[in-house]
Write a protein that holds these residues in place. Structure first.
Motif, PDB file in Angstrom:
ATOM      1  N   PRO A  83       0.816  -1.222   0.000  1.00  0.00           N
ATOM      2  CA  PRO A  83       0.000   0.000   0.000  1.00  0.00           C
ATOM      3  C   PRO A  83       0.851   1.275   0.000  1.00  0.00           C
ATOM      4  N   ALA A  86       1.618   2.066  -3.434  1.00  0.00           N
ATOM      5  CA  ALA A  86       0.445   2.651  -4.099  1.00  0.00           C
ATOM      6  C   ALA A  86       0.328   4.136  -3.765  1.00  0.00           C
ATOM      7  N   ARG A  87       0.591   4.500  -2.521  1.00  0.00           N
ATOM      8  CA  ARG A  87       0.549   5.924  -2.146  1.00  0.00           C
ATOM      9  C   ARG A  87       1.616   6.714  -2.897  1.00  0.00           C
ATOM     10  N   ARG A  90       0.467   7.258  -6.427  1.00  0.00           N
ATOM     11  CA  ARG A  90      -0.556   8.303  -6.477  1.00  0.00           C
ATOM     12  C   ARG A  90       0.066   9.687  -6.367  1.00  0.00           C
ATOM     13  N   LEU A 140      -4.327  -2.823  -7.156  1.00  0.00           N
ATOM     14  CA  LEU A 140      -3.854  -1.583  -6.546  1.00  0.00           C
ATOM     15  C   LEU A 140      -3.523  -0.531  -7.605  1.00  0.00           C
ATOM     16  N   THR A 144      -5.352   3.045  -7.978  1.00  0.00           N
ATOM     17  CA  THR A 144      -4.511   4.223  -7.800  1.00  0.00           C
ATOM     18  C   THR A 144      -4.642   5.170  -8.980  1.00  0.00           C
ATOM     19  N   ASP A 187      -6.320   5.395   1.556  1.00  0.00           N
ATOM     20  CA  ASP A 187      -5.663   4.437   2.447  1.00  0.00           C
ATOM     21  C   ASP A 187      -6.619   3.320   2.874  1.00  0.00           C
ATOM     22  N   THR A 190      -7.218   0.959  -0.255  1.00  0.00           N
ATOM     23  CA  THR A 190      -6.062   0.121  -0.587  1.00  0.00           C
ATOM     24  C   THR A 190      -5.879  -0.993   0.441  1.00  0.00           C
TER      25      THR A 190
END
Length: 232
Positions: A83, A86-87, A90, A140, A144, A187, A190
């Motif tokens: 995750p 993924a952040r 993004r 994911l 995203t 958050d 995900t």
């Protein structure tokens, strides 16, 4: 015009300049001629590093996503670093919104394959079933990209103008009293994707596996076989 024998610019400098042009003028604003002019060279100089514009776009996407890496050794297990990746993706997309179409289509360009392979290897090394690896990575990434696209469009256009008037009071109230920020929603979702895919793959694998034979069943068959043999 003949291509110079010695490169006049570095590959990284060309990619950094191309990224700046895309950030300022969009994908349609990038051309070989414009990039060469910004670098102070002729277009032929770029062919020391790139065969065509697609290779430039691939390089620019990889440069923009350079901070999206698999977890470091001390970054916890995959439920933590995946995750986090993924952040980071993004954040990169929000910082370079014009690259969204390139990132969404990067498999066709061959961009990011090495990073995907590293992530897949790390996941399997940490015990994630191979059957769950691509659902996790694809799920994911798709979410995203969609999340970044939604936020970019909303920030660019603002909230719908009609919501402010009295025709949509419920929607206006819900938007004014939004209980979670976009980051918090991201958050939460995900984390749910990671948990949901992990559980779904485990359940499917259990259905594929033949049922285990209990020790009682095995013992009964053994005794039954001996009795039958004695009577014979």
């Amino acid at each position: 015009m003949a291509r110079p024998k010695v490169p006049l610019i570095s590959r990284r400098k060309a990619l950094e300049t191309a990224l700046r042009i895309i950030d300022e003028h969009g994908l349609e604003g990038l051309s070989i001629r414009r990039l060469a002019e910004a670098l102070g060279v002729n277009g032929a100089s770029l062919y020391h590093h790139f065969r065509n514009k697609d290779e430039i776009l691939t390089g620019v996407a990889e440069l923009a996503l350079a901070e999206v890496r698999i977890g470091e050794p001390d970054s916890g297990d995959w439920r933590h670093w995946l995750p986090k990746n993924a952040r980071a993706l993004r954040r990169a997309l929000l910082a370079h919104p014009a690259l969204l179409p390139v990132v969404a289509g990067r498999p066709a360009l061959g961009a990011g394959v090495r990073a995907l392979d590293e992530a897949a290897a790390r996941l399997m090394d940490e015990g994630v079933p191979s059957a769950a690896v691509m659902p996790l990575l694809d799920g994911l990434e798709l979410f995203t990209i969609g999340s970044a696209l939604h936020e970019i469009q909303r920030d660019g256009a603002g909230e719908p103008a009609e919501v402010a008037d009295e025709r949509y009071p419920a929607l206006a109230k819900a938007m004014a009293e939004r209980g979670l920020s976009a980051d918090e929603v991201f958050d939460l979702v995900t984390a749910s994707i990671v948990e949901g895919i992990d559980e779904a793959v485990k359940q499917r694998q259990e259905r594929w596996m033949p049922p285990r034979k209990s020790s009682r069943d095995t013992s009964s068959r053994q005794h039954g076989g001996r009795r039958a043999g004695g009577k014979a």
